[in-house]
Design an enzyme around this catalytic site. Structure first.
Site, PDB file in Angstrom:
ATOM      1  CE1 TYR A 116       1.140  -0.490   4.495  1.00 46.00           C
ATOM      2  CE2 TYR A 116       0.565   1.882   4.270  1.00 46.00           C
ATOM      3  CZ  TYR A 116       1.138   0.855   4.698  1.00 46.00           C
ATOM      4  OH  TYR A 116       1.746   1.158   5.841  1.00 46.00           O
ATOM      5  CG  PHE A 141       5.238   9.030   1.817  1.00 43.87           C
ATOM      6  CD1 PHE A 141       6.139   8.152   1.931  1.00 43.87           C
ATOM      7  CD2 PHE A 141       4.828   9.274   0.514  1.00 43.87           C
ATOM      8  CE1 PHE A 141       6.818   7.332   1.041  1.00 43.87           C
ATOM      9  CE2 PHE A 141       5.265   8.693  -0.511  1.00 43.87           C
ATOM     10  CZ  PHE A 141       6.268   7.604  -0.486  1.00 43.87           C
ATOM     11  CD  GLU A 142       3.060   4.004   7.513  1.00 43.45           C
ATOM     12  OE1 GLU A 142       2.110   3.363   7.314  1.00 43.45           O
ATOM     13  OE2 GLU A 142       3.598   3.926   8.426  1.00 43.45           O
ATOM     14  CB  ILE A 143       5.687   3.028  -0.240  1.00 41.26           C
ATOM     15  CG1 ILE A 143       4.830   4.311  -0.776  1.00 41.26           C
ATOM     16  CG2 ILE A 143       5.566   1.802  -0.957  1.00 41.26           C
ATOM     17  CD1 ILE A 143       5.640   4.884  -2.023  1.00 41.26           C
TER      18      ILE A 143
END
Lengths: 381, 381
Positions: free
Chosen positions: B183, B268-270
């Site tokens: 995600y 913000f995270e991937i």
């Protein structure tokens, strides 16, 4: 098999000839790929998109134009980014940048990396950004001082007046602009909220439009006390400039006696420079310029352009872009119909639409053009 | 010509056969056309672009995810637009929207028109957005009242705590999210300033990364007084959870005795959800949850995620995205090197970069990872 008969040779050669002719005339297999590397399925595309996607793009002789200072670089780049994302990345029109001072290397490097067409940088000559010798500079200063005391926005600014005069009478004759016929003006703090998938310049040309706008508004009368009277005197001396079927009802509620302050907000213009370069407009501008109103008052290029367009053009050559979703500062245009917003992928709030609200001149424009207002307008007043 | 000889017939047929065989084995001439109708010249393209442009896109099993209220629709849509324009319009990843209340029709219509992948809308179940029965709600209220008196941001908010708890322990198990492995989290007021032309999810997978961030920062200690002690107790009871070569030096300056408040800013995270779904992390979250700190204090998902990633992952599975140009609120990341900015078409101001400034944890991160800071860092302190 020892002896090849004539018939065998004729047969083989004939067959090759016939076959080759067929093969040569077979169209090469063309696969259309979008930028994601995926084949484009034409059956799914609407006709306009199809046309855009397979035809070699035929661009108009048009450019974007931005007047900017080095100090405005980042704000302007945000505008450029938005215009690129919503429109120009599909069309790659050039971008002309103009400045009364030389552009910095940083300005040029950043803007040319963001623009998808060719970026060009021009210096404005001093005669187009300064006081002509027929201007009484003392009188000009007195006027600025009075406007400052009256708290008129930009009232004390010399550079603002040079800017208005430049945009009114000179930008379209800058050497870099002479290469083009059409322009789309972009300033810092400009937003486009809808996807624009058709070529606006092409639309203008194919529909015989000369001047296009997005927002209209009333002017501050204290910045233009004698603009209308000066215009009337010019028209009296040059009655042939008035076009048949013009848009005088947009700028006057009494058949031309007085100015109702309505104008097109010039921070968005898509227009044909042949009009500004015409004898009529050049004479009009020179007449205004020599009267000194750019300096003794604070005449904006917006009312000057608008009055000229409304009087000197047939009204069907003026176009209102109602499908772009344009914002500059506090005023915005947003399609009022929800289905149109979703179709054009507009992310603006319809509540922000200014078109039919009091201080706008949208109602005057629609009335003068004999246009039917969108049915939703009553909800956005 | 009256009688066709056998040789003639054989000759003609043979010629056709031979010719046909050749022609059939010739590759069709394939012309690749981009969306402007221009043939793509491969010799001019860099290898990565070439790969993207001709290969059928192979996407990762990934989605965007946004937790949002109906009232935040327009702000979120602006974020979506920016992420689409800089990245997702090239890749078309899906977008999952989650809400503790049902989404309005307008929210769904507008967001699905803007998202270039498939948009999905999910309701958060009450057990993931409410008080578990093991929480003493009086004690929770007393804590909120005290934080309000102490002026701690969001200190009085129940919904903020439900949000932190949901993002900490439940979002990755929502039915809509179970379809995906990766995600990228997006919130309102998110900006991407650079063109991102490579698939970030693919990058993470190919380089064996589990957690990616853009901005790091210190936490407000008054929101997490006992988070570290609770973590230490958990680790004492489950010593096997500590990874070899972890990033403990990012979160502790004394080998784990105390927490230095550093965390990755989770707006913000991937990341790969297999980590959050792992036994280790689920146990850690449950332990924290039962201690009540989400309600008796104000534990954010950011320090919770960051501590878990720093202790339970090998440090080379954590990735800092230094090339996106990310902003949320007042903090931003902008590539400091000018050439990199022009190459990636970044329109952020390097002066806005927060990475190596005092309140950020960028220096701690680089030190803990043994990374060399960009040479320009000294100018942006």
């Amino acid at each position: 098999m020892a002896r090849l008969s004539n018939q065998l040779i004729v047969g083989v050669l004939g067959a090759f000839l016939i076959f080759y002719t067929f093969v040569y005339n077979i169209e090469p297999k063309i696969i259309y790929i979008n930028t994601d590397g995926e084949p484009i399925d034409y059956s799914a595309l609407a006709p306009l998109q199809k046309e855009q996607q397979w035809k070699t793009q035929q661009r108009e002789n048009a450019t974007f134009v931005s007047l900017a200072r080095n100090s405005e670089m980042y704000q302007l780049v945000e505008s450029i980014r938005r215009v690129e994302d919503r429109f120009n990345r599909k069309f790659h029109y050039d971008w002309v940048f103009l400045n009364d001072e030389p552009f910095s290397d940083e300005f040029k490097a950043l803007t040319s990396s963001i623009v998808s067409g060719t970026a060009k940088y021009g210096l404005i000559p001093k005669e187009h950004w300064g006081y002509p010798d027929y201007i009484d500079q003392k009188k000009a200063k007195a006027s600025r001082d009075k406007m400052k005391a009256d708290n008129i926005i930009y009232g004390e600014s010399e550079s603002y007046r040079h800017m208005c005069r430049f945009e009114s009478g000179f930008f379209f004759n800058h050497p870099l602009m002479l290469d083009y016929e059409w322009y789309w003006r972009v300033e810092p703090d400009v937003h486009i909220y809808c996807d624009v998938d058709y070529d606006l310049f092409k639309y203008m040309r194919e529909n015989n439009k000369t001047y296009g706008f997005a927002i209209s508004i009333h002017e501050f009368v204290k910045t233009i006390p004698t603009l209308w009277d000066t215009t009337k005197k010019f028209v009296e001396e040059n009655p042939e400039v008035i076009a048949e079927n013009n848009l005088i009802d947009f700028v006057s509620n009494d058949g031309g006696k007085s100015y109702n302050l309505c104008h097109f907000w010039s921070n968005f213009e898509i227009a044909n420079m042949n009009f500004w370069r015409s004898d009529t407009y050049q004479k009009y501008f020179d007449y205004l310029d020599r009267s000194g109103g750019f300096f003794y008052e604070r005449w904006g290029d917006a009312p000057v352009h608008s009055i000229a367009a409304s009087l000197f053009l047939p009204k069907d050559q003026i176009h209102y872009f109602d499908d772009i979703g344009y914002r500059h500062g506090v005023y915005a245009q947003c399609p009022l119909n929800a289905d149109l917003r979703y179709k054009n992928k507009c992310h603006c709030k319809p509540e922000d639409d200014f078109t039919f609200r009091g201080y706008s001149c949208g109602k005057q424009y629609f009335a003068a053009q004999g246009l039917v207002k969108p049915q939703e307008w009553v909800d956005y007043q």
